[in-house]
Scaffold this active site. Structure first.
Site, mmCIF file in Angstrom:
data_model
loop_
_atom_site.group_PDB
_atom_site.id
_atom_site.type_symbol
_atom_site.label_atom_id
_atom_site.label_comp_id
_atom_site.label_asym_id
_atom_site.label_seq_id
_atom_site.Cartn_x
_atom_site.Cartn_y
_atom_site.Cartn_z
ATOM 1 N N ASN A 132 -29.696 -26.644 -23.117
ATOM 2 C CA ASN A 132 -29.308 -25.491 -23.284
ATOM 3 C C ASN A 132 -30.156 -24.212 -22.969
ATOM 4 O OD1 ASN A 132 -27.260 -23.480 -24.129
ATOM 5 N ND2 ASN A 132 -27.376 -24.111 -26.397
ATOM 6 N N HIS B 260 -17.092 -29.828 -38.211
ATOM 7 C CA HIS B 260 -17.862 -28.364 -38.650
ATOM 8 C C HIS B 260 -16.791 -27.471 -39.322
ATOM 9 C CE1 HIS B 260 -21.423 -28.083 -35.721
ATOM 10 N NE2 HIS B 260 -21.418 -29.481 -36.246
ATOM 11 N N ARG C 276 -19.376 -30.510 -42.316
ATOM 12 C CA ARG C 276 -20.630 -29.827 -42.634
ATOM 13 C C ARG C 276 -20.312 -28.447 -42.667
ATOM 14 N NH1 ARG C 276 -24.821 -27.945 -37.544
ATOM 15 N NH2 ARG C 276 -23.494 -25.959 -37.566
ATOM 16 N N TYR D 281 -26.353 -18.043 -38.098
ATOM 17 C CA TYR D 281 -26.421 -19.223 -37.169
ATOM 18 C C TYR D 281 -25.304 -20.057 -37.786
ATOM 19 C CZ TYR D 281 -26.703 -24.101 -36.988
ATOM 20 O OH TYR D 281 -26.390 -25.682 -36.605
ATOM 21 N N ASP E 260 -26.784 -27.687 -42.364
ATOM 22 C CA ASP E 260 -27.747 -27.602 -41.150
ATOM 23 C C ASP E 260 -28.599 -26.393 -41.555
ATOM 24 O OD1 ASP E 260 -29.196 -27.419 -39.085
ATOM 25 O OD2 ASP E 260 -27.682 -27.714 -37.602
ATOM 26 N N HIS F 197 -31.232 -25.584 -39.881
ATOM 27 C CA HIS F 197 -31.696 -24.947 -38.760
ATOM 28 C C HIS F 197 -33.316 -24.801 -38.594
ATOM 29 C CE1 HIS F 197 -30.225 -23.983 -34.443
ATOM 30 N NE2 HIS F 197 -29.432 -25.031 -34.943
ATOM 31 N N GLU G 79 -29.705 -31.088 -43.216
ATOM 32 C CA GLU G 79 -30.325 -31.303 -41.587
ATOM 33 C C GLU G 79 -31.218 -30.184 -41.263
ATOM 34 O OE1 GLU G 79 -27.067 -31.088 -38.764
ATOM 35 O OE2 GLU G 79 -28.648 -30.473 -37.144
ATOM 36 N N GLU H 288 -32.497 -33.445 -33.610
ATOM 37 C CA GLU H 288 -31.982 -32.977 -32.442
ATOM 38 C C GLU H 288 -32.751 -32.253 -31.423
ATOM 39 O OE1 GLU H 288 -29.268 -30.116 -34.451
ATOM 40 O OE2 GLU H 288 -30.157 -28.771 -33.418
ATOM 41 N N ARG I 283 -31.382 -37.818 -35.946
ATOM 42 C CA ARG I 283 -30.321 -37.031 -35.066
ATOM 43 C C ARG I 283 -30.513 -36.952 -33.764
ATOM 44 N NH1 ARG I 283 -28.396 -32.793 -35.475
ATOM 45 N NH2 ARG I 283 -26.362 -33.351 -35.515
ATOM 46 N N HIS J 224 -26.990 -36.011 -32.506
ATOM 47 C CA HIS J 224 -26.594 -34.640 -32.186
ATOM 48 C C HIS J 224 -25.113 -34.588 -31.497
ATOM 49 C CE1 HIS J 224 -28.053 -30.623 -30.447
ATOM 50 N NE2 HIS J 224 -27.276 -30.286 -31.670
ATOM 51 N N ASP K 40 -23.293 -28.309 -26.328
ATOM 52 C CA ASP K 40 -24.003 -28.210 -25.552
ATOM 53 C C ASP K 40 -24.476 -29.389 -24.751
ATOM 54 O OD1 ASP K 40 -25.888 -29.030 -27.219
ATOM 55 O OD2 ASP K 40 -26.881 -26.960 -27.766
ATOM 56 N N GLU L 164 -21.943 -36.479 -35.335
ATOM 57 C CA GLU L 164 -21.717 -35.023 -35.426
ATOM 58 C C GLU L 164 -20.396 -34.679 -34.270
ATOM 59 O OE1 GLU L 164 -24.406 -32.099 -33.844
ATOM 60 O OE2 GLU L 164 -23.544 -30.395 -34.926
ATOM 61 N N TRP M 79 -35.458 -20.641 -35.077
ATOM 62 C CA TRP M 79 -33.864 -20.651 -34.684
ATOM 63 C C TRP M 79 -33.418 -21.917 -34.702
ATOM 64 C CZ3 TRP M 79 -29.816 -22.054 -32.056
ATOM 65 C CH2 TRP M 79 -28.564 -21.372 -32.406
HETATM 66 C C1 CS2 Z 1 -27.065 -27.442 -34.048
HETATM 67 C C2 CS2 Z 1 -26.888 -27.256 -32.450
HETATM 68 O O1 CS2 Z 1 -25.243 -29.031 -33.812
HETATM 69 C C3 CS2 Z 1 -26.264 -28.519 -34.662
HETATM 70 O O2 CS2 Z 1 -26.573 -29.325 -35.374
HETATM 71 O O3 CS2 Z 1 -28.093 -27.445 -34.711
HETATM 72 O O4 CS2 Z 1 -25.575 -26.742 -32.282
HETATM 73 C C4 CS2 Z 1 -28.018 -26.315 -32.069
HETATM 74 O O5 CS2 Z 1 -27.879 -25.358 -32.421
HETATM 75 C C5 CS2 Z 1 -27.399 -26.472 -30.565
HETATM 76 O O6 CS2 Z 1 -27.435 -27.521 -29.839
HETATM 77 C C6 CS2 Z 1 -28.842 -25.605 -29.720
HETATM 78 O O7 CS2 Z 1 -28.748 -25.632 -28.359
HETATM 79 MG MG MG Z 2 -28.473 -28.843 -36.057
#
Ligand code: CS2
Ligand code: MG
Length: 405
Positions: free
Chosen positions: A37, A122, A147, A159, A212, A214, A238, A264, A285, A314, A318, A341, A405
């Site tokens: 991504n 999600h 989630r 996010y 998550d 992040h 996560e 991920e 993951r 994951h 993307d 996921e 991020w």
């Molecule tokens: C996220 C992702 O799905 C998840 O757990 O952390 O969507 C992540 O932000 C993206 O894959 C980034 O490209």
């Molecule tokens: Mg994630």
């Protein structure tokens, strides 16, 4: 069975995907996903310029040797671009082997360990109430794990939260540069407990909950968060902490019994070796695309199984449906599979381009018996959706400091 041609196609049916098509002299072809991504063209160039010429004429059955050739053989090991390129080639070769054998890939891995695999969906929202409404929608469809992410009051944009956007958070393209989002650990801590307390109050204790972070916290903050959420019995937390330094998780582990999930953005087994071996995490993951394909994921799953760590690949949008299918086959086989996921198999546009043999029912997915990965890619349809430069957002503290991020 000799490799005759390697095609690399970057298309954007809703978002950018890097697709590899390996064609053999028998006419059998295989498909792989190499999407990173925001850095898609780097993988495409790596594949076209450096990998494809080395593959022509090789026996497509030699999956392991080709994997080693592209990993050890180039001298420059690891890294997201290299491993995504290897991942795409590896998936395509497993697809070919399955087609040649007339068997789905999960059979080549050792056969089914389960009837279907469990997903976590999600639920996001601008308020806790919105998030719980979205959770109700998933629960009504039979999801067994959800989630939860909710916008943080006092921060403009969070996010993983859809807001008023129709698409998943970072799908919007036509952005000249990465958007920036603010972060405040203090404000986050002020809202997070309410989200899980209210979810348990409304939905009871018979549903799994995940969250998550992040990678926004320090180890001791993550320990505190895990402890705060212990009463709500999360399936896992996560990416609580960015773990280039895997030792950080010793601190998290010392302070909470909330299970930890990670991986991920990892590329190789080395990135998670200490985390797994020291039993600092509970779920790994990693994704087939980013970890170097099915060959690497199988090795990681087996290694993790020795330490009671389960797989939770994951499943963000993307990754292309080819990667989701590869995960489907791995999930059917892996004896230590945990949860997958899930944010949908694709959008209306991506479904014009990608075909897959996966069936969703009651929050679980079953994999069909099509040989190989059971996927297809319509090159003509993909031409309608040319690549568009697009970026993930970056995160900054309210004083402007760049943050994870
Ligand atoms: C996220 C992702 O799905 C998840 O757990 O952390 O969507 C992540 O932000 C993206 O894959 C980034 O490209
Ligand atoms: Mg994630």
């Amino acid at each position: 069975m000799k490799i005759k041609e390697v095609r690399v196609i970057v298309s954007s049916p809703g978002r950018n995907f890097v697709t590899v098509k390996i064609i053999t002299d028998t006419g059998i072809y295989g498909l792989g996903d190499g999407t990173v991504n925001g850095r898609e063209m780097a993988v495409a160039a790596y594949l076209e310029e450096h990998v494809a010429p080395c593959l022509i004429g090789r026996n497509a059955h030699d999956i392991e040797d080709i994997w080693q050739y592209l990993y050890k053989g180039v001298y420059w090991r690891k890294g997201p671009i290299t491993m995504a390129a290897i991942g795409a080639v590896d998936m395509a070769l497993w697809d070919i082997k399955g087609k040649a054998a007339g068997l789905p890939v999960y059979q080549l891995l050792g056969g089914k360990s389960r009837k279907a695999f469990t997903l976590y969906g999600h639920a996001t929202g601008n308020t806790v109430e919105d998030t719980l409404e979205n959770m109700a929608f998933l629960v009504n469809q039979g999801f067994k794990a959800v989630r939860l992410q909710s916008a943080i009051p006092g921060l403009d944009g969070t996010y993983g939260v859809l807001g008023d956007k129709k698409n998943y958070f970072e799908l919007q393209s036509d952005r000249p540069l990465p958007p920036e989002l603010p972060w405040s650990t203090l404000k986050y801590f002020n809202m997070i407990e309410e989200l899980f307390a209210k979810a348990r109050e409304r939905f009871g204790n018979n549903i799994h909950l995940c969250h998550d972070v992040h990678s926004r916290l320090t180890p001791i903050e993550a320990g505190r968060l895990g402890k705060l959420l212990e009463p709500y019995n999360l399936l896992f937390l996560e990416d609580a902490v960015a773990a280039e330094n895997q030792e950080s998780y010793r601190i998290v582990r010392d302070h909470t019994t909330t299970p930890q999930a990670l991986g991920e953005i990892y590329n190789t087994i080395w990135d998670c070796k200490d985390l797994i071996q020291n039993q600092w995490i509970d779920y790994i993951r990693m994704a087939a695309t980013h970890a170097g394909g099915i060959t690497a994921m199988r090795r990681i799953a087996d290694f993790a199984s020795m330490y009671h760590v389960r797989t939770a690949p994951h499943g963000a949008p993307d990754l292309s449906p080819i990667c989701h299918a590869a995960h489907g086959h791995l999930n059917m086989w892996a004896p230590n599979f945990g949860v997958q996921e899930f944010v949908g198999f694709g959008t209306k546009q991506s479904n014009e381009v990608f075909k897959y043999d996966l069936k969703l029912q009651d929050g679980m997915v079953s994999v069909g018996d099509s040989p190989g990965l059971g996927v297809d890619f319509d090159e003509q349809a993909a031409k309608k959706y040319p690549y568009k430069r697009s970026y993930l957002p970056v995160s900054r503290l309210e004083d402007g400091t760049l943050w994870s991020w």
